[in-house]
Scaffold this motif. Structure first.
Motif, short mmCIF file in Angstrom:
data_model
loop_
_atom_site.label_atom_id
_atom_site.label_comp_id
_atom_site.label_asym_id
_atom_site.label_seq_id
_atom_site.Cartn_x
_atom_site.Cartn_y
_atom_site.Cartn_z
N UNK A 1 0.82 -1.22 0.00
CA UNK A 1 0.00 0.00 0.00
C UNK A 1 0.85 1.27 0.00
N UNK A 2 1.84 1.33 0.87
CA UNK A 2 2.63 2.56 1.00
C UNK A 2 3.73 2.63 -0.05
N UNK A 3 4.23 1.49 -0.46
CA UNK A 3 5.21 1.46 -1.55
C UNK A 3 4.62 2.01 -2.84
N UNK A 4 3.31 1.84 -3.02
CA UNK A 4 2.63 2.27 -4.24
C UNK A 4 1.99 3.65 -4.09
N UNK A 5 2.42 4.41 -3.11
CA UNK A 5 1.98 5.80 -3.03
C UNK A 5 0.87 6.09 -2.04
N UNK A 6 0.40 5.08 -1.31
CA UNK A 6 -0.59 5.35 -0.28
C UNK A 6 0.03 6.17 0.84
N UNK A 7 -0.68 7.18 1.31
CA UNK A 7 -0.18 8.05 2.37
C UNK A 7 -1.14 8.04 3.54
N UNK A 8 -0.63 7.74 4.71
CA UNK A 8 -1.44 7.77 5.93
C UNK A 8 -1.66 9.22 6.33
N UNK B 1 -4.99 -8.53 -2.88
CA UNK B 1 -5.79 -7.31 -2.89
C UNK B 1 -6.10 -6.85 -1.46
N UNK B 2 -6.37 -5.55 -1.34
CA UNK B 2 -6.74 -5.03 -0.03
C UNK B 2 -8.08 -5.60 0.44
N UNK B 3 -8.95 -5.90 -0.50
CA UNK B 3 -10.23 -6.52 -0.12
C UNK B 3 -9.98 -7.86 0.57
N UNK C 1 -11.62 5.69 -8.75
CA UNK C 1 -10.93 4.40 -8.63
C UNK C 1 -9.44 4.63 -8.42
N UNK C 2 -8.83 3.81 -7.57
CA UNK C 2 -7.38 3.81 -7.37
C UNK C 2 -6.88 2.42 -7.76
N UNK C 3 -6.60 2.21 -9.05
CA UNK C 3 -6.26 0.87 -9.54
C UNK C 3 -5.06 0.23 -8.85
N UNK C 4 -4.04 1.01 -8.53
CA UNK C 4 -2.84 0.42 -7.91
C UNK C 4 -3.17 -0.19 -6.55
N UNK C 5 -4.12 0.41 -5.85
CA UNK C 5 -4.52 -0.11 -4.54
C UNK C 5 -5.72 -1.04 -4.64
#
Length: 240
Positions: free
Chosen positions: A17-24, A71-73, A119-123
């Motif tokens: 998640x964070x490697x692909x640009x997710x930011x907390x 997947x996150x799901x 949509x956020x395809x990477x996540x």
């Protein structure tokens, strides 16, 4: 950091998640700024809200030729999180864990007049689009969450986090005088006052960047500063 939050961040990090640009973002990000600032956060304003907010640029998610695996799901299901149904069943952007009450939300900057669902395809998820979020998550920094062997995440720059809080406190649905708005202003005040001592130009540049984005931005910041009169002078002093 409590066990539920640590476990969730650990598992989200493990799938990318964070490697692909997710930011907390949000209070959990504020809690992780101690290492960046070399300071101990105040007790007020850092209570665990039970919410974990993850933001990503939609455009970044579209161009990345990579995605979280699994997947996150699947990750959320394994952790006993259930999707919070939206009016459109194909637009789920929140998951809740019944046992702990923890809520995970995905967000993305809105560059349109209306704030919708993107949509956020990477996540592999949908996200609620919000104005001003592009300012907050530009140029994020790494941070370590203390859970097990440590979890590497990324969070907003503290100076941007502070100025963004001054903006969004005036936009809260429950009003600018609510408890959440008060907490927003207290977090902003604490960050700005402390960073003014050793990183004043970081604060000043973030402040001027936000003000340069138009009259609505300037008006919202000004209205927040009217509620914290002492902070206006601190900001001006940062600019020399």
């Amino acid at each position: 950091m409590n066990r539920e939050t640590g476990s969730l961040l650990f598992n989200m990090s493990k799938v990318g998640t964070f490697r692909l640009g997710g930011t907390l973002i949000g209070t959990n990000a504020f809690r992780l700024m101690e290492g960046e600032l070399g300071l101990t956060l105040p007790r007020d304003g850092v209570e665990n809200t039970g919410d974990i907010d993850i933001a990503q640029f939609e455009r970044l998610s579209l161009v990345l030729e990579d995605e979280v695996q699994p997947s996150l799901a699947e990750t959320f299901t394994a952790l006993k999180f259930d999707p919070v149904e939206a009016l459109d069943t194909n637009s789920v952007w929140r998951w809740r864990q019944a046992k702990s009450g923890t809520l995970v939300e995905f967000l993305t900057p809105s560059f349109e007049e209306n704030e919708g669902i993107k949509a956020l395809p990477a996540l592999g998820v949908k996200a609620r689009a919000l104005h001003h979020l592009n300012y907050l998550i530009a140029d994020p920094i790494p941070a370590a969450a203390l859970y097990r062997e440590g979890v590497l995440v990324q969070i907003p720059r503290p100076e941007r986090f502070a100025i963004h809080k001054l903006i969004v406190t005036e936009l809260r649905r429950d009003g600018a005088t609510s408890d959440k708005s008060y907490k927003d202003r207290q977090q902003a005040k604490w960050l700005i006052e402390n960073m003014a001592e050793d990183r004043p130009m970081d604060v000043w540049e973030a402040y001027q960047d936000a003000r340069s984005r138009g009259p609505k931005w300037r008006d919202r910041i000004a209205r927040s500063l009217d509620r914290i009169p002492s902070l206006q002078q601190v900001l001006e002093d940062c600019g020399g």
